[in-house]
Design a protein around this motif. Structure first.
Motif, PDB file in Angstrom:
ATOM      1  N   TRP A  33       0.856  -1.177   0.000  1.00  0.00           N
ATOM      2  CA  TRP A  33       0.000   0.000   0.000  1.00  0.00           C
ATOM      3  C   TRP A  33       0.905   1.244   0.000  1.00  0.00           C
ATOM      4  CZ3 TRP A  33      -5.448   0.342   1.917  1.00  0.00           C
ATOM      5  CH2 TRP A  33      -6.099  -0.898   1.895  1.00  0.00           C
ATOM      6  N   VAL A  37       0.979  11.846   3.222  1.00  0.00           N
ATOM      7  CA  VAL A  37       0.992  12.498   4.528  1.00  0.00           C
ATOM      8  C   VAL A  37       1.390  13.943   4.290  1.00  0.00           C
ATOM      9  CG1 VAL A  37       2.067  12.572   6.814  1.00  0.00           C
ATOM     10  CG2 VAL A  37       1.615  10.354   5.717  1.00  0.00           C
ATOM     11  N   TRP A  47      -1.968  12.468   8.320  1.00  0.00           N
ATOM     12  CA  TRP A  47      -2.255  11.502   7.266  1.00  0.00           C
ATOM     13  C   TRP A  47      -3.389  12.014   6.385  1.00  0.00           C
ATOM     14  CZ3 TRP A  47      -6.905   8.678   6.768  1.00  0.00           C
ATOM     15  CH2 TRP A  47      -6.892   7.740   5.724  1.00  0.00           C
ATOM     16  N   ASN A  50      -4.683   6.901   1.709  1.00  0.00           N
ATOM     17  CA  ASN A  50      -3.850   5.759   1.317  1.00  0.00           C
ATOM     18  C   ASN A  50      -4.610   4.875   0.347  1.00  0.00           C
ATOM     19  OD1 ASN A  50      -5.617   4.534   3.139  1.00  0.00           O
ATOM     20  ND2 ASN A  50      -4.038   3.279   4.106  1.00  0.00           N
ATOM     21  N   TYR A  59      -8.688   5.145   1.181  1.00  0.00           N
ATOM     22  CA  TYR A  59      -9.222   5.768   2.388  1.00  0.00           C
ATOM     23  C   TYR A  59      -8.711   7.204   2.477  1.00  0.00           C
ATOM     24  CZ  TYR A  59     -10.198   0.931   3.554  1.00  0.00           C
ATOM     25  OH  TYR A  59     -10.650  -0.366   3.522  1.00  0.00           O
ATOM     26  N   MET A  99       3.841   1.972   2.670  1.00  0.00           N
ATOM     27  CA  MET A  99       3.364   1.301   3.871  1.00  0.00           C
ATOM     28  C   MET A  99       3.987  -0.075   3.909  1.00  0.00           C
ATOM     29  SD  MET A  99      -0.571   2.640   3.788  1.00  0.00           S
ATOM     30  CE  MET A  99      -1.033   1.824   5.302  1.00  0.00           C
ATOM     31  N   THR A 111       1.178  -3.820   6.931  1.00  0.00           N
ATOM     32  CA  THR A 111       1.329  -3.730   8.380  1.00  0.00           C
ATOM     33  C   THR A 111       1.071  -2.308   8.869  1.00  0.00           C
ATOM     34  OG1 THR A 111       3.699  -3.633   7.931  1.00  0.00           O
ATOM     35  CG2 THR A 111       2.840  -5.708   8.746  1.00  0.00           C
ATOM     36  N   HIS A 112       0.806  -1.390   7.943  1.00  0.00           N
ATOM     37  CA  HIS A 112       0.193  -0.083   8.235  1.00  0.00           C
ATOM     38  C   HIS A 112       1.072   0.974   8.858  1.00  0.00           C
ATOM     39  CE1 HIS A 112      -3.716  -1.207   6.754  1.00  0.00           C
ATOM     40  NE2 HIS A 112      -3.561  -2.372   7.337  1.00  0.00           N
ATOM     41  N   TYR A 113       2.360   0.719   9.022  1.00  0.00           N
ATOM     42  CA  TYR A 113       3.216   1.848   9.371  1.00  0.00           C
ATOM     43  C   TYR A 113       4.000   2.232   8.112  1.00  0.00           C
ATOM     44  CZ  TYR A 113       6.335  -2.131  10.105  1.00  0.00           C
ATOM     45  OH  TYR A 113       7.032  -3.293   9.954  1.00  0.00           O
ATOM     46  N   PHE A 114       4.636   3.407   8.157  1.00  0.00           N
ATOM     47  CA  PHE A 114       5.186   3.999   6.946  1.00  0.00           C
ATOM     48  C   PHE A 114       6.706   3.867   6.964  1.00  0.00           C
ATOM     49  CE2 PHE A 114       0.983   4.954   6.921  1.00  0.00           C
ATOM     50  CZ  PHE A 114       0.546   6.176   7.427  1.00  0.00           C
ATOM     51  N   ASP A 115       7.241   2.964   6.145  1.00  0.00           N
ATOM     52  CA  ASP A 115       8.656   2.642   6.308  1.00  0.00           C
ATOM     53  C   ASP A 115       9.610   3.398   5.383  1.00  0.00           C
ATOM     54  OD1 ASP A 115       8.674  -0.713   4.727  1.00  0.00           O
ATOM     55  OD2 ASP A 115       7.859   1.221   4.052  1.00  0.00           O
TER      56      ASP A 115
ATOM     57  N   ALA B  32       4.120   3.402  16.035  1.00  0.00           N
ATOM     58  CA  ALA B  32       5.403   3.670  15.398  1.00  0.00           C
ATOM     59  C   ALA B  32       5.951   4.998  15.887  1.00  0.00           C
ATOM     60  CB  ALA B  32       5.252   3.702  13.876  1.00  0.00           C
ATOM     61  N   TYR B  34       8.714   8.094  14.643  1.00  0.00           N
ATOM     62  CA  TYR B  34       9.434   8.667  13.516  1.00  0.00           C
ATOM     63  C   TYR B  34      10.313   9.816  14.011  1.00  0.00           C
ATOM     64  CZ  TYR B  34       5.797   6.251  10.892  1.00  0.00           C
ATOM     65  OH  TYR B  34       4.948   5.298  10.399  1.00  0.00           O
ATOM     66  N   LEU B  44      11.367   6.363   9.747  1.00  0.00           N
ATOM     67  CA  LEU B  44      10.845   5.367  10.681  1.00  0.00           C
ATOM     68  C   LEU B  44      11.951   4.906  11.618  1.00  0.00           C
ATOM     69  CD1 LEU B  44       8.520   3.392  11.531  1.00  0.00           C
ATOM     70  CD2 LEU B  44       9.480   1.794   9.847  1.00  0.00           C
ATOM     71  N   TYR B  47       8.691   0.352  15.127  1.00  0.00           N
ATOM     72  CA  TYR B  47       7.336  -0.088  14.833  1.00  0.00           C
ATOM     73  C   TYR B  47       6.969  -1.212  15.793  1.00  0.00           C
ATOM     74  CZ  TYR B  47       9.682  -3.857  12.282  1.00  0.00           C
ATOM     75  OH  TYR B  47      10.480  -4.925  11.943  1.00  0.00           O
ATOM     76  N   GLN B  87       2.868   7.529  16.137  1.00  0.00           N
ATOM     77  CA  GLN B  87       1.744   7.327  15.223  1.00  0.00           C
ATOM     78  C   GLN B  87       1.063   6.008  15.560  1.00  0.00           C
ATOM     79  OE1 GLN B  87       2.745   5.599  11.588  1.00  0.00           O
ATOM     80  NE2 GLN B  87       0.612   5.387  11.005  1.00  0.00           N
ATOM     81  N   TYR B  89      -1.479   2.960  14.409  1.00  0.00           N
ATOM     82  CA  TYR B  89      -2.042   2.332  13.211  1.00  0.00           C
ATOM     83  C   TYR B  89      -2.926   1.153  13.601  1.00  0.00           C
ATOM     84  CZ  TYR B  89       2.323  -0.400  13.786  1.00  0.00           C
ATOM     85  OH  TYR B  89       3.363  -1.148  14.278  1.00  0.00           O
ATOM     86  N   TRP B  92      -7.751   2.492  12.274  1.00  0.00           N
ATOM     87  CA  TRP B  92      -7.631   3.339  11.072  1.00  0.00           C
ATOM     88  C   TRP B  92      -8.765   3.037  10.136  1.00  0.00           C
ATOM     89  CZ3 TRP B  92      -7.232   1.206   6.237  1.00  0.00           C
ATOM     90  CH2 TRP B  92      -6.981  -0.175   6.210  1.00  0.00           C
ATOM     91  N   PRO B  93      -9.170   3.911   9.192  1.00  0.00           N
ATOM     92  CA  PRO B  93      -8.662   5.294   9.138  1.00  0.00           C
ATOM     93  C   PRO B  93      -9.321   6.146  10.211  1.00  0.00           C
ATOM     94  CG  PRO B  93     -10.330   4.945   7.439  1.00  0.00           C
ATOM     95  CD  PRO B  93     -10.129   3.626   8.116  1.00  0.00           C
ATOM     96  N   TYR B  95      -5.125   7.240  10.297  1.00  0.00           N
ATOM     97  CA  TYR B  95      -3.890   7.034  11.034  1.00  0.00           C
ATOM     98  C   TYR B  95      -3.601   8.372  11.736  1.00  0.00           C
ATOM     99  CZ  TYR B  95      -3.465   3.225   7.675  1.00  0.00           C
ATOM    100  OH  TYR B  95      -3.709   2.114   6.903  1.00  0.00           O
ATOM    101  N   PHE B  97      -1.181  10.885  14.285  1.00  0.00           N
ATOM    102  CA  PHE B  97       0.125  11.188  14.845  1.00  0.00           C
ATOM    103  C   PHE B  97      -0.041  12.012  16.113  1.00  0.00           C
ATOM    104  CE2 PHE B  97       2.936   9.971  11.349  1.00  0.00           C
ATOM    105  CZ  PHE B  97       2.070   9.963  10.260  1.00  0.00           C
TER     106      PHE B  97
END
Lengths: 127, 106
Positions: A33, A37, A47, A50, A59, A99, A111-115, B32, B34, B44, B47, B87, B89, B92-93, B95, B97
């Motif tokens: 995904w 942001v 956010w 996505n 969403y 994501m 897994t829904h975090y932003f890497d 998470a 950041y 990041l 997590y 943040q 997760y 959601w929605p 997400y 912070f």
């Protein structure tokens, strides 16, 4: 190496439109995904929207629903954000981010975090 | 709603910094952290509340679950002075912070 490069930002009048792009490389939209942001000047992270890489699920944060549209060019690994009816409060740096996710035999999941994040593109809404 | 405290923190290089993040309802371990240096994109760090992301030094550690979370940076280096965001997760929605903690050099 994962890279995300945003473009398309600029100065636009209230009520106007802008289309942001995010060119992604180093991974496939078939497995991840992707998200937008934003960060208003001197403010925190918010956010925006996505989408699954194929664009089948999307969403939005309430403040942009009906005005912004997230989409992908699945074949070219490009993410878009069409922004219409822009307001002064939409002024921000817009970041695209991948994501994190994983794949199994039966499919790929977020897994829904932003890497990984791009460097951003600045949108200014002002007359 | 995610609430970070303090809003700013002054710490000397080599010392330890402890940053807090509180969720208004349980988010399990779906949190998470950041780091954002001036003029840069967020990066990041952590997590799953406590797992370091790839390439993140061991001096960064995360803990907590449910509604209370902590980011600890042991032996602060010059490059660690930045903004830090948590943040969630889990629900959601959207997400969401936290408002950020600015870590400054004392």
């Amino acid at each position: 190496e994962v890279q995300l490069v945003e473009s398309g930002g600029g100065l636009v009048q209230p009520g106007g439109s802008l289309r942001l792009s995010c060119a992604a490389s180093g991974f496939s939209f078939s497995t991840h995904w992707i998200t937008w942001v934003r960060q208003a000047p001197g403010k925190g992270l918010e956010w925006v929207a996505n989408t699954r890489g194929d664009g089948e699920e999307k969403y939005y944060v309430d403040s942009v629903k009906g005005r912004f549209t997230i989409s992908t060019d699945y074949a070219k690994n490009i993410l878009f954000l069409q922004m219409d009816s822009l307001r002064a409060e939409d002024t921000a740096m817009y970041y695209c981010a991948r994501m994190s996710g994983y794949c199994r035999d039966y499919g790929c999941f977020s897994t829904h975090y932003f890497d990984y994040w791009g460097l951003g593109t600045l949108v200014t809404v002002s007359s | 709603v995610m609430t970070q405290s303090p809003a700013s923190l002054s710490v000397s290089p080599g010392e330890r910094a402890t940053l807090s993040c509180r969720a208004s309802q349980s988010i399990n371990s779906n949190l998470a952290w950041y780091q954002q240096r001036p003029g840069q994109a967020p990066r990041l760090l952590i997590y799953g509340a406590s797992t370091r992301a790839t390439g993140i030094p061991a001096r960064f550690s995360g803990s907590g679950s449910g509604t209370e979370f902590t980011l600890t940076i042991s032996s602060l280096q010059s490059e660690d002075f930045a903004l830090y965001y948590c943040q969630q997760y889990n629900n959601w929605p959207p997400y969401t912070f936290g408002q950020g903690t600015k870590l400054e050099i004392k």
